[in-house]
Motif scaffolding. Structure first.
Motif, short mmCIF file in Angstrom:
data_model
loop_
_atom_site.label_atom_id
_atom_site.label_comp_id
_atom_site.label_asym_id
_atom_site.label_seq_id
_atom_site.Cartn_x
_atom_site.Cartn_y
_atom_site.Cartn_z
N PRO A 222 35.27 46.80 44.71
CA PRO A 222 34.99 45.86 45.79
C PRO A 222 36.21 45.57 46.66
O PRO A 222 37.35 45.83 46.27
CB PRO A 222 34.54 44.59 45.05
CG PRO A 222 34.28 45.00 43.64
CD PRO A 222 35.17 46.17 43.39
N THR A 223 35.94 44.99 47.82
CA THR A 223 36.95 44.61 48.80
C THR A 223 36.74 43.14 49.17
O THR A 223 35.62 42.65 49.14
CB THR A 223 36.82 45.48 50.06
OG1 THR A 223 37.01 46.85 49.71
CG2 THR A 223 37.85 45.11 51.12
N TYR A 224 37.82 42.47 49.53
CA TYR A 224 37.70 41.10 50.04
C TYR A 224 37.28 41.11 51.51
O TYR A 224 37.76 41.93 52.29
CB TYR A 224 39.03 40.35 49.93
CG TYR A 224 39.41 39.93 48.54
CD1 TYR A 224 38.71 38.91 47.89
CD2 TYR A 224 40.46 40.53 47.87
CE1 TYR A 224 39.07 38.52 46.60
CE2 TYR A 224 40.83 40.13 46.59
CZ TYR A 224 40.12 39.13 45.96
OH TYR A 224 40.47 38.74 44.70
N PHE A 225 36.40 40.17 51.86
CA PHE A 225 36.02 39.98 53.26
C PHE A 225 36.06 38.49 53.59
O PHE A 225 35.78 37.64 52.73
CB PHE A 225 34.59 40.49 53.52
CG PHE A 225 34.42 41.97 53.32
CD1 PHE A 225 34.85 42.87 54.28
CD2 PHE A 225 33.81 42.46 52.18
CE1 PHE A 225 34.69 44.23 54.11
CE2 PHE A 225 33.64 43.83 51.99
CZ PHE A 225 34.09 44.71 52.96
N PHE A 268 49.49 34.24 48.14
CA PHE A 268 50.56 34.49 47.18
C PHE A 268 50.78 33.29 46.24
O PHE A 268 51.05 33.48 45.06
CB PHE A 268 51.87 34.79 47.92
CG PHE A 268 51.92 36.16 48.53
CD1 PHE A 268 52.40 37.24 47.81
CD2 PHE A 268 51.46 36.38 49.82
CE1 PHE A 268 52.44 38.51 48.37
CE2 PHE A 268 51.50 37.65 50.39
CZ PHE A 268 51.99 38.71 49.66
N THR A 269 50.65 32.08 46.78
CA THR A 269 50.98 30.89 45.99
C THR A 269 49.81 30.37 45.18
O THR A 269 49.99 29.79 44.11
CB THR A 269 51.52 29.77 46.88
OG1 THR A 269 50.51 29.43 47.86
CG2 THR A 269 52.80 30.21 47.59
N GLU A 270 48.58 30.52 45.68
CA GLU A 270 47.39 30.07 44.96
C GLU A 270 46.24 31.06 45.12
O GLU A 270 45.19 30.73 45.66
CB GLU A 270 46.98 28.66 45.41
CG GLU A 270 46.95 28.44 46.91
CD GLU A 270 46.62 27.00 47.27
OE1 GLU A 270 46.93 26.09 46.45
OE2 GLU A 270 46.04 26.78 48.34
N PRO A 271 46.47 32.30 44.67
CA PRO A 271 45.47 33.35 44.87
C PRO A 271 44.11 33.04 44.27
O PRO A 271 43.07 33.42 44.82
CB PRO A 271 46.11 34.58 44.22
CG PRO A 271 47.12 34.04 43.26
CD PRO A 271 47.62 32.79 43.89
N SER A 299 39.60 43.37 41.79
CA SER A 299 40.47 43.15 40.64
C SER A 299 41.87 42.71 41.06
O SER A 299 42.64 42.24 40.23
CB SER A 299 40.57 44.43 39.81
OG SER A 299 41.10 45.50 40.60
N TYR A 300 42.20 42.87 42.33
CA TYR A 300 43.54 42.54 42.81
C TYR A 300 43.53 41.18 43.52
O TYR A 300 42.47 40.67 43.90
CB TYR A 300 44.05 43.63 43.75
CG TYR A 300 43.14 43.93 44.93
CD1 TYR A 300 43.27 43.23 46.12
CD2 TYR A 300 42.15 44.90 44.84
CE1 TYR A 300 42.44 43.49 47.20
CE2 TYR A 300 41.31 45.17 45.91
CZ TYR A 300 41.46 44.46 47.09
OH TYR A 300 40.63 44.71 48.16
N ARG A 301 44.68 40.60 43.71
CA ARG A 301 44.76 39.32 44.40
C ARG A 301 44.48 39.50 45.88
O ARG A 301 44.70 40.59 46.44
CB ARG A 301 46.13 38.67 44.20
CG ARG A 301 47.28 39.45 44.79
CD ARG A 301 48.53 38.60 44.98
NE ARG A 301 49.66 39.42 45.38
CZ ARG A 301 49.83 39.95 46.59
NH1 ARG A 301 48.93 39.76 47.52
NH2 ARG A 301 50.89 40.68 46.86
N PRO A 302 44.03 38.47 46.59
CA PRO A 302 43.77 38.57 48.03
C PRO A 302 45.01 39.01 48.81
O PRO A 302 46.13 38.63 48.50
CB PRO A 302 43.37 37.14 48.41
CG PRO A 302 42.84 36.55 47.16
CD PRO A 302 43.66 37.15 46.05
N PRO A 450 54.39 48.78 46.83
CA PRO A 450 52.98 48.90 46.43
C PRO A 450 52.44 47.65 45.75
O PRO A 450 51.23 47.42 45.76
CB PRO A 450 52.99 50.08 45.45
CG PRO A 450 54.22 50.87 45.79
CD PRO A 450 55.22 49.83 46.22
N GLU A 451 53.32 46.83 45.16
CA GLU A 451 52.86 45.59 44.56
C GLU A 451 52.51 44.56 45.62
O GLU A 451 51.79 43.60 45.36
CB GLU A 451 53.94 45.02 43.62
CG GLU A 451 54.18 45.86 42.39
CD GLU A 451 52.91 45.98 41.54
OE1 GLU A 451 52.25 44.95 41.32
OE2 GLU A 451 52.58 47.10 41.12
#
Length: 500
Positions: A222-225, A268-271, A299-302, A450-451
């Motif tokens: 999935p992707t964020y939208f 970054f601060t409150e993903p 699965s990754y942070r926004p 990449p991170e």
């Protein structure tokens, strides 16, 4: 027998010289032409464009529903107010660009259907020699330029990244890539599978839903939208008050940029909070029974990958209505009637669209030489993502990942004009960047961490891109809010700049 350099081919008898040669007439190239015209009147320049007209992405992309994935108040130029809906169609964007060209007399400077094949720098003459071919006639043409302004973008416009799956030849229907959409393709009444989950897929699926029999978005992950109304409330209010468009444009841009910076900081601060908010919006549209955990929870942070804006939530509305669906799975193989999934499921299809991303190119796929030696671009170190060690008199426009591309194109335009004026005042014919004594022990790292940001097209081509350092001046900063102040403050007499 030693191989003869392709740059040694016979050149036309007539060689045209300009002060600046701009590569590409897309959003960056048209902006570059404007800045040279307004900030450095009298500078001779030419824009070479491979296509038959201007627009870049907004001309070459033909797939259904093609639109911006960021707002035009910031994707538009800072010098020309945008008065339409914030998420705009390709036609609307090209119309806007056409107005910039017409209003500023840029047409005589642009040469269409000119494919640049080779570019060579000579330290003896302090000139670039650019060999090109007119694609309409096959005629070889040649230019020399004091300065090369690369505005060609970062991916191939004539093809996309197409994975090769087993059994593709067995499929009886049609397979197309979103970057290579055939003219006149009729999908009415067809079962369509769109492979991908990025901005292109999110645009095509709702545009095709309703006309097609059914559209399925097949994604591996999935992707964020982000969703919202295709309007900016403050712009509407100011317009209703009769405020002039120049003021509306500036106020709206500042508000959007401020909110974008705050949103990025929160990622970054409150993903977890940001993630919950975005998923909550989708749950309100799709209902409590829809499996958001599987289909819309990355699965990754926004903001580790680009977040596309979906105007009026049209993608999710199409899913809610049943005109479209989302399948999260991996492809086992193609067969005669569709796609066999690794889970054991099968998707029936008449048309399969690969919205599988860009095919990265480097410097427009132009063969570069510096003093007779082929350029190893990946061995250079970038200065603020726009100049490169060992490459004289050249600047490349590479925009932002987390904000509108044009924001950086405008900043780079100011920098180029200031650099050219500085060289003129010094009587310098040549400038390049070089590591300073204090930089020689600096660790050299990949172009992007990449991170921090890792879309597939960038990861596939990261080995082709220049290195970055661990100091702000030796990397491509993704923070417009900081760069809008840092760029005007660049000290052109810093030891990183070498003039001759």
């Amino acid at each position: 027998m030693s191989e003869i350099s392709p740059l040694a081919r016979p050149r036309p008898a007539k060689v045209e010289h300009v002060d600046v040669l701009i590569v590409g007439a897309g959003i960056s190239g048209v902006g570059a032409a404007y800045h040279l015209t307004t900030q450095r009147p009298g500078t001779s320049f030419v824009v070479l464009e491979r296509e038959e007209t201007f627009g870049g992405t907004w001309w070459t992309h033909k797939y259904p529903g093609i639109r911006s994935d960021s707002d035009l108040h910031t994707f538009g130029y800072r010098f020309k107010p945008w008065v339409g809906p914030p998420i705009a169609t390709a036609e609307e964007i090209r119309s806007y660009m056409g107005e910039v060209i017409e209003e500023n007399g840029l047409t005589p400077h642009i040469r269409y259907q000119h494919r640049i094949d080779h570019a060579s720098w000579s330290s003896e003459t302090n000139l670039w020699t650019i060999d090109a071919t007119r694609t309409d006639t096959g005629e070889a043409v040649c230019f020399t330029a004091n300065f090369l302004y690369m505005c060609q973008g970062y991916y191939r416009h004539n093809r996309g990244y197409m994975p090769q799956w087993p059994g593709m030849d067995a499929f009886k229907g049609q397979i197309v890539h979103s970057e290579e959409w055939p003219e006149g393709l009729d999908y009415a009444g067809k079962r369509v599978v769109v492979i991908g989950s990025g901005a292109s897929a999110a645009t095509m699926v709702p545009a095709m839903a309703g006309r097609a029999a059914h559209v399925t978005m097949l994604q591996r992950t999935p992707t964020y939208f982000r969703t919202g109304r295709n309007a900016i409330e403050i712009a509407e209010e100011l317009r209703a008050l009769g405020i002039q468009e120049e003021w509306i444009h500036e106020i709206t841009r500042r508000k959007i940029l401020y909110e974008q910076a705050k949103f990025t900081e929160r990622c970054f601060t409150e993903p977890d909070k940001v993630k919950a908010e975005m998923l909550g919006n989708l749950r309100n549209i799709l209902g409590p029974d829809y499996d958001i955990g599987t289909h819309f929870t990355p699965s990754y942070r926004p903001w580790r990958q680009r977040i596309a804006f979906v105007p009026d939530a049209d993608l999710f509305q199409a899913v809610a209505k049943g005109d479209a669906s989302v399948v999260t799975d991996e492809i086992e193989s193609f067969d005669a009637t569709g796609i066999q999934l690794k889970s054991g499921g099968h998707l029936e299809a008449d048309l399969i669209v690969a919205a599988t991303g860009f095919d990265l190119n480097v410097l427009g796929d132009i063969a570069f030489e510096i003093d007779g030696k082929p350029l190893a671009f990946h061995e250079t170190v970038t200065y603020r993502g726009m100049m490169f060690t060992g490459i004289p008199n050249m600047v490349w426009v590479f925009g932002y990942f987390r904000a509108s591309w044009t924001l950086r194109a405008d900043l780079v335009g100011d920098f180029v004009c200031r650099l050219l004026s500085h060289m003129e005042q010094k009587g310098a014919k040549r400038v390049e960047v070089a590591l300073r004594p204090e930089d020689h022990n600096m660790p050299l790292l990949p172009w992007i961490d990449p991170e921090n940001f890792n879309p597939g097209y960038l990861m596939r081509g990261l080995h082709l891109l220049p290195k970055r350092g661990d100091k702000p001046e030796w990397q491509h900063n993704q923070d417009y809010w900081a760069e809008k102040d840092a760029f005007p403050a660049i000290d052109l007499e810093d030891a990183a700049f070498r003039y001759a």
